[in-house]
Design a protein around this motif. Sequence first.
Motif, PDB file in Angstrom:
ATOM      1  N   ARG A 507      -3.896  11.333  10.407  1.00  0.00           N
ATOM      2  CA  ARG A 507      -4.547  12.024   9.297  1.00  0.00           C
ATOM      3  C   ARG A 507      -3.717  12.028   8.015  1.00  0.00           C
ATOM      4  N   VAL A 508      -2.443  11.580   8.103  1.00  0.00           N
ATOM      5  CA  VAL A 508      -1.608  11.692   6.912  1.00  0.00           C
ATOM      6  C   VAL A 508      -0.643  10.517   6.731  1.00  0.00           C
ATOM      7  N   TYR A 509      -0.282   9.796   7.796  1.00  0.00           N
ATOM      8  CA  TYR A 509       0.828   8.834   7.727  1.00  0.00           C
ATOM      9  C   TYR A 509       0.322   7.422   7.459  1.00  0.00           C
ATOM     10  N   ARG A 510       1.054   6.716   6.583  1.00  0.00           N
ATOM     11  CA  ARG A 510       0.718   5.344   6.224  1.00  0.00           C
ATOM     12  C   ARG A 510       1.979   4.499   6.229  1.00  0.00           C
ATOM     13  N   LEU A 511       1.889   3.306   6.809  1.00  0.00           N
ATOM     14  CA  LEU A 511       3.041   2.415   6.891  1.00  0.00           C
ATOM     15  C   LEU A 511       3.244   1.670   5.576  1.00  0.00           C
ATOM     16  N   CYS A 512       4.509   1.489   5.220  1.00  0.00           N
ATOM     17  CA  CYS A 512       4.872   0.736   4.020  1.00  0.00           C
ATOM     18  C   CYS A 512       4.544  -0.743   4.227  1.00  0.00           C
ATOM     19  N   THR A 513       3.752  -1.308   3.326  1.00  0.00           N
ATOM     20  CA  THR A 513       3.332  -2.700   3.482  1.00  0.00           C
ATOM     21  C   THR A 513       4.502  -3.670   3.274  1.00  0.00           C
ATOM     22  N   VAL A 514       5.487  -3.269   2.472  1.00  0.00           N
ATOM     23  CA  VAL A 514       6.644  -4.145   2.266  1.00  0.00           C
ATOM     24  C   VAL A 514       7.384  -4.354   3.578  1.00  0.00           C
ATOM     25  N   HIS A 515       7.584  -3.262   4.336  1.00  0.00           N
ATOM     26  CA  HIS A 515       8.246  -3.379   5.635  1.00  0.00           C
ATOM     27  C   HIS A 515       7.423  -4.243   6.589  1.00  0.00           C
ATOM     28  N   ILE A 516       6.111  -4.032   6.576  1.00  0.00           N
ATOM     29  CA  ILE A 516       5.246  -4.798   7.486  1.00  0.00           C
ATOM     30  C   ILE A 516       5.317  -6.287   7.170  1.00  0.00           C
TER      31      ILE A 516
END
Length: 750
Positions: A507-516
Amino acid sequence: MDPEKEWYNPCNAFAYSLGEPRGAGRNSSIYCDVLRDTGGQLVPCRVSHATCQGTSWDAIQTRVRYEGALNQDAQLLEKTISYWAALLKTGCRAPPQAGSQEFYDKNGTRDHLLDYSPNTGLYEVDYLRALVNEDHEEILAIEEEAKKSGFDPAIPCTVIANHSSVRSRCPRPHRNTEGQLEWAPMTRLTCHSLFRVYQPLEEHRKTCPKVLIVCSGQHTHPIPLPTKTPPTIRSEIFSILHDMDYDLPDMTPRRFLRHPSVLRYVEHQLSNCRSPSLTDIHISLANRDHLRSYITQVQKSSFPFGTGWQGMLHLKTTQDSELLLEDHYIRLAVELPHVYELEGSSGDEEEDSGDSPFRLVICMLPENSRRLKEAQYLQSDIGFKRIQGFQEFELGGKDIQSNITLTYCRVFLTQQSAVAHQLVFQEIDRIIKLDTGSPLKWRHLHGTGLDDLKTGILQWTGDQHGGQAKGLGLHLQQLAQQMPDQSDLHEPHRPLSTLTEYDHLRRVYRLCTVHIFRNIRTSSVDEHVKNMMRSLVCVEHDDFQNTVEKIQTSGGKAGHDWVQDKIRSRFAFPAMCWAHSFIPRVVWQNGDATSNIIEALHADVNSEGCHCSLMKSESIKIFKSTGIRPSYSSGCQVDNLIRSVKRKADARRKQLSAQDAKLKGLNSRLQSTKEALDKANLRVSRIAGRAASQYLPSSESNVLNRAVKSMERANLHYSKALHSSLLGIGTGTGRVGLLLPSSAVAARRL
C-alpha cells in the motif's frame, strides 16, 4: 622577530638537534655590538648556549642494497633478498602451539603463513631457495655473478637519520659477520659545534626585535633533514585545527590539506605565490604522518572521551545540558543487547553476524521533524562507507513548493535486520511526536477514504534491501494493530489489524527503478530476456504472470534466480508494477520512481577524502630535493614486503578464525539437536512400551502420535545440523575440533 607575537628561541626551529652541554649566562647585562635599538644604542642581552647533538648512522658498513641504478636482473635479486628479510622479520604470525613442528604440516594447524607468490614468478627462485636453505656457497656464487649487473650486498651503507629520530635500527637489512641478515643498530655521530644565542631582554624587544645566533666549530656529520616544523608555524597549525569545530573528529591529513581554513591560511601567507600549498610554508609539512600527529594531539585535547562511541555519548550529554531543545541534533544514542529476529522471520532480510550489542544513533533537528510531518513522498537508503563500524540510514525527500531536496534525518546503526529497522522507525515516530505533538500519519491507515490524498505519507521509495523494507512493514503492522475496529481502505472486508507487514508494503512501498535496471543490466541473460525483465517495471502489464514464467524458462539459471529473488522478497513485484499494488495511480505517477535524492547524498559523503590529495610527482620532487618523505616509512622495498606479508598472514588468520567461530556454532547446534533427538527417542520408547503392555485409550494414542512427530522433527533438525557440520570438515585453523558422531567419521574414512 615579531615583538607582537610570542617570542621564542629560533634555535628551536633549526633542523640541528641541540642539547648538552648547554646553559645560560648568569649576568643579564651582557652587551653585543650587533644588537642595537632604533636609536643605535646597545641593548642588554641574555646569552645561552647549546651543543649540536650530531646524527645517527649505521654501525655495520655492509648492506643488501645498491644505491645506484640497477638493471632488471639486479632489481629481481634485490627484491628476492628483501622478501626473505621480510619473512625473517615477520615470521609465521600464527600463535605458537605446544609440541607442534616448526614447519607447515597439512595435517596440523592451518593458520601458518602460506604465500604462493614465489610460485608466480615474482622472485628469483634459485636465490630464494639458497637463502631459505642457508646454502652459503650457492648464495656466494649467485651474488658474485650478480656483481656484473650492479647488485653487490657488500656495498657500504650510507643510511643516516636525524638525532631526534626515534629509529634505533637501520631500516635496511644487513649481513653480520656470520653472513646472517639482521637490522643493524644505529650509532651516534657526535658533534661539538656550539650554538650561542644572544637575545635582548624582554623590556627591550620592541625596540630591538632581533636575535643573534653564532655557531662555532665545524660540523662532523651530514646536514640533517628539515623534519622539524618551526614553533610559530606549528602553533598556527594547532590554531587552525582548534577552529575546525565539528570537522575535527573526522580530520585526516588529506582532508586537512584541502580544508578551506588551510587553503585560506596558505593563500594569506604566500599571496605572491602561484598555486601555493602547505609544503611551501615549510617542507616538513609534506610528511602526512607529521600532520597526523598534530591532528591526533588536538583531537585528544578537544575530545577527551575520543571520537568513537564514548565520545559521541559525551557529546550528546553536553548537547542536552547546554543547548536549547530546538538546537538538539543527536536525538537518540542507545546501546542494546543483540537485536534478534522475530519468530517466524522469513529470512529474506539481511542477516547480522555475531552477538555484539546493537548501537543506534538518530540525528534530526526539531525543525526537520516538522518538515517530515508535512512530507508525502519519502525516500530512504543505507550507506556503508562513511562511518567505520556503522551503516548510515538516510531519510529524505523533496519539498514540493520549493523543489528543494531535503535530508530529514540521519540514522547510524550497527545491524541491518528487519527488527533493527523496525526499532529505527519506532524511534523516529517517537521523536516526531515529541517535537510536533503527534506521530507521522499514513494514507492507508489514517486517510478518510480512497480519494483522500492529503493525509499522511503517500509513497515510500527504496531499494530491495529486505531488512529495511520489512522493518517498515513491521512498524506499520504495529501501528495498525492499535486500530482493531478500523477496516482497510482497499480491502474493506479485512480489518487493518489483520494485515501482514507485506500487505502494508503493498500500500505504500515502491522500488527504485535505477536499482532495478542496474541489476538487470548486469544480469547474465540475453538481451531479449532483459527486455522482458524491464517490461515488468510499469503501470500496467498485458501479461505479467506469463512474462515472469518466460523469464524463468528463457533466462536459464540467472533468469530463474532473478525471479526467485523477487518472489522470496514477497514485496518486489507489487513494488515494481502499479497494477499489483494498492498505491493510487495518480500517486504512482506523481511520486518518485527513483531514490536518486538519497543516492546523491551518499555520493557526496562517499567522496569525502577522495579529492585534492598530494600529487605523487610533487612528493617525489620534494623527496629528491630535501629528503622529506610523504610519511614516516623508510621507503625501503623490504618495508613494503613486510607489510605485504603481514597483510596476507593476518587476512588468512582472520578468515580461519571466522571459520573457527562457525565451527563452534556448528558443534553447539549439533550437540543441542542430538540431545533433543535423544530425548524425543526416549519419550517415544516409553510411550511405546506402555502401549505394548496394555491397551491404550485414544487420548494416549494421540500422545504417541505427537511424540512420533516430535521425534521426526528432532531427527530432521539433527540431520540438517549433521549435514552442516560435515561441510565444516577441513575448515578453520585446526585448533578448534569439529564434533561429529563416530558413524559419520567412519563413513568419511571409507
